[in-house]
Structure formats: structure tokens, C-alpha cells
Design a protein around this motif. Structure first.
Motif, PDB file in Angstrom:
ATOM      1  N   PHE A  20      -6.613  -2.042   4.950  1.00  0.00           N
ATOM      2  CA  PHE A  20      -6.368  -0.726   4.361  1.00  0.00           C
ATOM      3  C   PHE A  20      -6.908   0.331   5.322  1.00  0.00           C
ATOM      4  O   PHE A  20      -8.028   0.211   5.816  1.00  0.00           O
ATOM      5  CB  PHE A  20      -7.088  -0.605   3.013  1.00  0.00           C
ATOM      6  CG  PHE A  20      -7.002   0.766   2.403  1.00  0.00           C
ATOM      7  CD1 PHE A  20      -5.944   1.105   1.580  1.00  0.00           C
ATOM      8  CD2 PHE A  20      -7.973   1.725   2.669  1.00  0.00           C
ATOM      9  CE1 PHE A  20      -5.853   2.376   1.024  1.00  0.00           C
ATOM     10  CE2 PHE A  20      -7.895   3.001   2.123  1.00  0.00           C
ATOM     11  CZ  PHE A  20      -6.829   3.316   1.297  1.00  0.00           C
ATOM     12  N   PRO A  21      -6.135   1.403   5.593  1.00  0.00           N
ATOM     13  CA  PRO A  21      -4.790   1.717   5.098  1.00  0.00           C
ATOM     14  C   PRO A  21      -3.681   1.327   6.081  1.00  0.00           C
ATOM     15  O   PRO A  21      -2.544   1.759   5.906  1.00  0.00           O
ATOM     16  CB  PRO A  21      -4.861   3.231   4.951  1.00  0.00           C
ATOM     17  CG  PRO A  21      -5.739   3.655   6.107  1.00  0.00           C
ATOM     18  CD  PRO A  21      -6.730   2.547   6.316  1.00  0.00           C
ATOM     19  N   ASP A  22      -4.000   0.518   7.086  1.00  0.00           N
ATOM     20  CA  ASP A  22      -3.020   0.191   8.132  1.00  0.00           C
ATOM     21  C   ASP A  22      -1.769  -0.473   7.567  1.00  0.00           C
ATOM     22  O   ASP A  22      -0.648  -0.168   7.992  1.00  0.00           O
ATOM     23  CB  ASP A  22      -3.646  -0.737   9.178  1.00  0.00           C
ATOM     24  CG  ASP A  22      -4.841  -0.111   9.877  1.00  0.00           C
ATOM     25  OD1 ASP A  22      -5.347   0.917   9.391  1.00  0.00           O
ATOM     26  OD2 ASP A  22      -5.263  -0.653  10.908  1.00  0.00           O
ATOM     27  N   HIS A  23      -1.965  -1.393   6.626  1.00  0.00           N
ATOM     28  CA  HIS A  23      -0.852  -2.199   6.140  1.00  0.00           C
ATOM     29  C   HIS A  23      -0.355  -1.786   4.756  1.00  0.00           C
ATOM     30  O   HIS A  23       0.755  -2.167   4.364  1.00  0.00           O
ATOM     31  CB  HIS A  23      -1.257  -3.679   6.113  1.00  0.00           C
ATOM     32  CG  HIS A  23      -1.608  -4.222   7.461  1.00  0.00           C
ATOM     33  ND1 HIS A  23      -2.767  -4.919   7.716  1.00  0.00           N
ATOM     34  CD2 HIS A  23      -0.946  -4.140   8.645  1.00  0.00           C
ATOM     35  CE1 HIS A  23      -2.806  -5.263   8.990  1.00  0.00           C
ATOM     36  NE2 HIS A  23      -1.720  -4.795   9.576  1.00  0.00           N
ATOM     37  N   ALA A  24      -1.153  -1.047   4.009  1.00  0.00           N
ATOM     38  CA  ALA A  24      -0.732  -0.600   2.676  1.00  0.00           C
ATOM     39  C   ALA A  24      -1.669   0.497   2.197  1.00  0.00           C
ATOM     40  O   ALA A  24      -2.848   0.527   2.569  1.00  0.00           O
ATOM     41  CB  ALA A  24      -0.731  -1.765   1.686  1.00  0.00           C
ATOM     42  N   GLY A  25      -1.130   1.378   1.351  1.00  0.00           N
ATOM     43  CA  GLY A  25      -1.913   2.499   0.859  1.00  0.00           C
ATOM     44  C   GLY A  25      -2.441   2.318  -0.543  1.00  0.00           C
ATOM     45  O   GLY A  25      -3.191   3.154  -1.042  1.00  0.00           O
ATOM     46  N   SER A  26      -2.066   1.215  -1.221  1.00  0.00           N
ATOM     47  CA  SER A  26      -2.579   0.931  -2.567  1.00  0.00           C
ATOM     48  C   SER A  26      -3.127  -0.490  -2.582  1.00  0.00           C
ATOM     49  O   SER A  26      -2.739  -1.330  -1.768  1.00  0.00           O
ATOM     50  CB  SER A  26      -1.468   1.066  -3.624  1.00  0.00           C
ATOM     51  OG  SER A  26      -0.576  -0.039  -3.560  1.00  0.00           O
TER      52      SER A  26
END
Length: 299
Positions: free
Chosen positions: A144-150
Motif C-alpha cells: 500500500f499504496p503502490d498496488h491498491a488504495g483500499s
């Protein structure tokens, strides 16, 4: 004093896996949600590792569940020895573990995964027959947050690449590539369309599964399972619940609104009219029972 100790025990075991004494899935989601908010405030990354033991089903089938439990306990301890103080380890379910690494970028996350992989690869436990049993781990990493924001998307990302690691021969570590990320978000987008259509067309439907008394075989209630009808097929909850949560869709409310006793969507030999007369219904949403309702309230 007794009441206080009893309450403390209840609170403790509500957050722990009873076999390994690790945090359970429920507390894991609370902790990763907190970590996401903290990372956002202080502008740092954190890593999530999803670990699945290789060939665990074969171990269970060959040596029995009691020995399988011993393997899980030792595997949990093996993983724990690879972590820093402040890192979070939880048993997600079955032979799957999750590790939350606060203030951890890609390089650090991968280095920890390598330590865990090497430790599990050297894992050995003597079976009752005197046979040394070995296992290893397939590990997926998402940052986080490179691959997803949640947090939900982060878990989906790490879980997907964990299965990719299994497909590449097991005992492997995988981190999402740009193609992996694109594929996961494409799948999430497709799920969102299906869910929105299901809500508009009232296709989130309840399936009534009888709850049988072990004493006399009688049915004393029903567990209600959410399903979606799509293209002539029935989708189980595991295929859409997380996407529905992400969209803010209240599955239980729409499932209740779509419930039609005349549909006769019961398991077993009972009819919908008989189901309406049952006293207890357990609504199973998001993997646990959330509320109670009387079927007689439907019109």
C-alpha cells in the motif's frame, strides 16, 4: 472479580484463533484498516503478505487432522520467528496466514517473504508413524499504496499473486506486475456491473438452508445464504461479497427485499410456505451471522 476475568477471556478469544493463538481474521481486518488510515496520515507504505502452506491437504489426508493441526501450530510459530516486534501475524483461515508489515516498502516486504519462505522450506515435523513431514509456503505480496488504495483491493491483489505463486510451482514468492494489477481491476469492474444489475433487477436472492438438530433430526431454523442469479447461473456469496462491500451495497437489505416465499428456493424437501412458519432465520452475510429475523414478517 470472576465476572471481570470471564469478560476478559471472552474479549481475548473473540480476537484469537483458538488453534494457533494468533490473531483471527476478524481482528486482522480491523488492524489493517487502522494501518491504512495511519499510513495515509503519516505518508508511508506498508506491505501485506498472504501465505498458503503447500500440500497441506495431502498432509491432512495422509496423517489425519490432529497431526495437521500440529503442522499448523508449528508453521505459525515458524512464521512468527521471522518477524519484527510490531509486525502483525494472523491466521486467515485453513492453512492460510496473513502478515502485515507496518512502514515496509517493496524491498523490505520481499526480504521478509524470503526469510519466511526459507524457514518454511526447512520445516520438518515427525509424524506418528516416524515419517518426517515437510511443507513450504506460497507467498503473495502487495504494498500500500503502490498496488491498491483500499485494504480490500490490497488483500485481493496479494491473494491473487499468492495463487499465481502456487501455479508457478509452489514454494514461490510473487509480487504484482502491471499486468496482474490490470487483470485484478478488470475483474473488480466486471463484478461491480454484475452487482449493480443484480440490485436493479432484484436478483440478490436468499437460499434457505435448514439447520438440523443433532438431538432428534428436526429442523429448528434456517441459515439464509445470499446468491446472485446471473446469465442463468447462480453465483455464491464468495464471488461477490467483497466487491459489494467495496461498492457500499447492503447485501442483507437487498436480499431481504428480494425474498419471495413463492420462489421455493429452499434446500431439502421443505416448501417455502413451511419455511415461513419457522421461528428462526439466521442471516449469513460476509461470512458470519449478523442478525435474526422472523420469516412471518414477510408479506
Amino acid at each position: 472479580l470472576f465476572r471481570s476475568e470471564y469478560t476478559h477471556e471472552l474479549e481475548y478469544y473473540a480476537t484469537r484463533d483458538p488453534l494457533t493463538n494468533l490473531y483471527n481474521q476478524r481482528l486482522f481486518w480491523e488492524l489493517i484498516s487502522y494501518e491504512k488510515e495511519r499510513a495515509g496520515r503519516h505518508d508511508y507504505r506498508f506491505s501485506l503478505l498472504v501465505i498458503d502452506l503447500d500440500n497441506f491437504k495431502n498432509i491432512n489426508d495422509s496423517f489425519g487432522h490432529i497431526f495437521g493441526d500440529r503442522v499448523l501450530i508449528k508453521a505459525a510459530d515458524t512464521i512468527k520467528q521471522c518477524l519484527r516486534q510490531g509486525d502483525i501475524l494472523a491466521r486467515y483461515g485453513g492453512d492460510e496466514f496473513v502478515v502485515l508489515l507496518p512502514e515496509s516498502d517493496r524491498e523490505h516486504g520481499y526480504a521478509v517473504a524470503e526469510r519466511i519462505s526459507a524457514a518454511l522450506d526447512s520445516f520438518s515435523l515427525l509424524a506418528p508413524e516416524g515419517i518426517p513431514v515437510k511443507t513450504s509456503g506460497s507467498i503473495g505480496i502487495a504494498v500500500f499504496p503502490d498496488h491498491a488504495g483500499s485494504v480490500k483491493d490490497l488483500f485481493v491483489m496479494a491473494d491473487n499473486v499468492m495463487y499465481k505463486a502456487k501455479g508457478e510451482g509452489k514454494n514461490t514468492i510473487c509480487m504484482p506486475t502491471e499486468d496482474d494489477i490490470a487483470q485484478v481491476y478488470q475483474k473488480i469492474g466486471e463484478q461491480s456491473v454484475v452487482i449493480r444489475n443484480a440490485v436493479d433487477d432484484k436478483q440478490i436472492i436468499p437460499y434457505f438452508q435448514p439447520i438440523i438438530s443433532a438431538l432428534d433430526g428436526s429442523i429448528f431454523g434456517y441459515e439464509v445464504l445470499s446468491r446472485i442469479e446471473h446469465n442463468g447461473k447462480v453465483m455464491p456469496a464468495g464471488m461477490f461479497i467483497e466487491a459489494a462491500e467495496r461498492m457500499g451495497v447492503d447485501v442483507m437489505r437487498w436480499m431481504y427485499a428480494s425474498a419471495r416465499p413463492e420462489d421455493n428456493i429452499l434446500f431439502g424437501y421443505h416448501t417455502a410456505d413451511e419455511a415461513r412458519r419457522e421461528l428462526l432465520v439466521l442471516w449469513n452475510v460476509l461470512g458470519f451471522f449478523t442478525t435474526y429475523a422472523r420469516l412471518g414478517g414477510w408479506s
